[in-house]
Design an enzyme around this catalytic site. Structure first.
Site, PDB file in Angstrom:
ATOM      1  N   CYS A 124       0.833  -1.200   0.000  1.00  0.00           N
ATOM      2  CA  CYS A 124       0.000   0.000   0.000  1.00  0.00           C
ATOM      3  C   CYS A 124       0.869   1.252   0.000  1.00  0.00           C
ATOM      4  O   CYS A 124       1.397   1.650   1.049  1.00  0.00           O
ATOM      5  CB  CYS A 124      -0.932  -0.005   1.208  1.00  0.00           C
TER       6      CYS A 124
ATOM      7  N   CYS B 239      -0.494   4.076   2.152  1.00  0.00           N
ATOM      8  CA  CYS B 239      -0.302   3.854   3.585  1.00  0.00           C
ATOM      9  C   CYS B 239       1.131   4.150   4.026  1.00  0.00           C
ATOM     10  O   CYS B 239       1.368   4.760   5.072  1.00  0.00           O
ATOM     11  CB  CYS B 239      -0.619   2.408   3.949  1.00  0.00           C
ATOM     12  N   ASP B 240       2.095   3.693   3.240  1.00  0.00           N
ATOM     13  CA  ASP B 240       3.483   3.665   3.699  1.00  0.00           C
ATOM     14  C   ASP B 240       4.451   4.544   2.924  1.00  0.00           C
ATOM     15  O   ASP B 240       5.622   4.659   3.298  1.00  0.00           O
ATOM     16  CB  ASP B 240       3.996   2.220   3.663  1.00  0.00           C
TER      17      ASP B 240
END
Length: 313
Positions: free
Chosen positions: A133, A136-137
């Protein structure tokens, strides 16, 4: 004792929560089952910018709002991993690792998950540089070199996204050309921060000090081994439906997806499927919500055809 409801919704993502809202609002007793926190993959999304009504909203915040809305008419929420669903005609039995549930309608909303490439370092370095992701990261890799493994829409789209914070992005693909849509390909080819490695058979995610240090691959044309230095390895090689517990029902295609009609009905009366378990080309929150509304209303219509409900609230 077996717990009895009119409707059991398996999965608490946006589709499942919406189905529970519509069914409970129709005065049906509803149990929402999930093996984790409500919201599904929304909880792994930093910002959602394509859901009507919000210019931008954090994934966990939208999850909380949807959950509160879906339970305000009395729907229950419970934790449990569904192991199988038994079709007994007008009554279904949902078997979980924490007890069984009986209902006349089952709505499957278990979603899908990212496929793994199955090489050394992938599992061990998950959360230490290996990610599925970018949203997300990606922020963890500001001004660093990262690698994206894959060549489809998701790989290319997320690769372009990563250029907003990474120093460089290397897209590693096992073929000699991308599979992504042309518009996405053109966007990537024009981006000076993106490099490409073709015909690559990834063999390992390498590490240093328990963190990702690179991606080792073999050139399929020359047989030579190389390592792409990278602090992050983002893997996008496809998705697979989470439908293992439903194999016995005969509703899965050869790849494990569930086919339904426009009313979200499967081949088995009283069993519906919505969201990312369905065989379709677009998987978005808004689409799952629409399907959940249809399934919730169809659950009410179906139960009316059976006469007396399983239970009354």
């Amino acid at each position: 004792m077996m717990k009895t409801y009119d409707v059991v919704v398996i999965g608490a993502g946006p589709g499942g929560l919406t189905a529970a809202l519509y069914a409970s609002r129709a005065n049906l007793s509803v149990m929402i089952l999930d093996r984790g926190i409500y919201g599904g993959q929304m909880n792994n999304t930093a910002e959602i910018e394509n859901y009507p009504g919000f210019d931008s909203i954090l994934g966990p915040d939208l999850s909380e709002k949807m959950y509160n809305s879906s339970t305000r008419f009395g729907a229950d929420f419970g934790y449990g991993t569904v192991e199988s669903v038994e079709d007994n005609g007008d009554v279904k039995v949902v078997h979980t690792d924490d007890g069984d549930y009986e209902a006349k309608v089952v709505i499957i909303a278990t979603g899908s998950q990212y496929k793994k490439i199955g090489v050394p370092g992938e599992e061990e370095l998950s959360g230490r540089g290996v990610s599925y992701c970018a949203v997300c990261d990606g922020a963890f890799f500001k001004d660093q070199d990262v690698a994206v493994i894959g060549g489809g829409d998701s790989a290319v789209e997320e690769g372009v996204y990563l250029t907003q914070m990474a120093k460089s992005v290397t897209i590693i693909h096992r073929r000699d050309q991308l599979r992504a849509q042309k518009v996405l390909q053109n966007r990537a080819f024009k981006n000076d921060k993106i490099k490409f490695v073709w015909n690559a058979d990834v063999k390992e995610i390498t590490s240093e000090n328990d963190k990702v240090s690179g991606v080792k691959y073999v050139d399929k044309e020359t047989g030579e081994e190389h390592v792409v230095p990278a602090k992050g390895a983002f893997i996008y090689v496809g998705i697979q439906p989470m439908t293992e517990p439903f194999k016995n029902l005969g509703i899965l295609d050869a790849d494990g997806w569930i086919d339904t009609n426009e009313n979200m009905e499967t081949k088995v009366s009283g069993i519906y499927a919505i969201g990312d378990v369905r065989k379709k080309s677009l998987r978005q929150i808004a689409l799952a919500v629409g399907e959940g509304g249809i399934a919730g209303q169809e659950a009410f219509n179906y139960i009316q055809t059976l006469g007396d409900k399983v239970s009354a609230k």
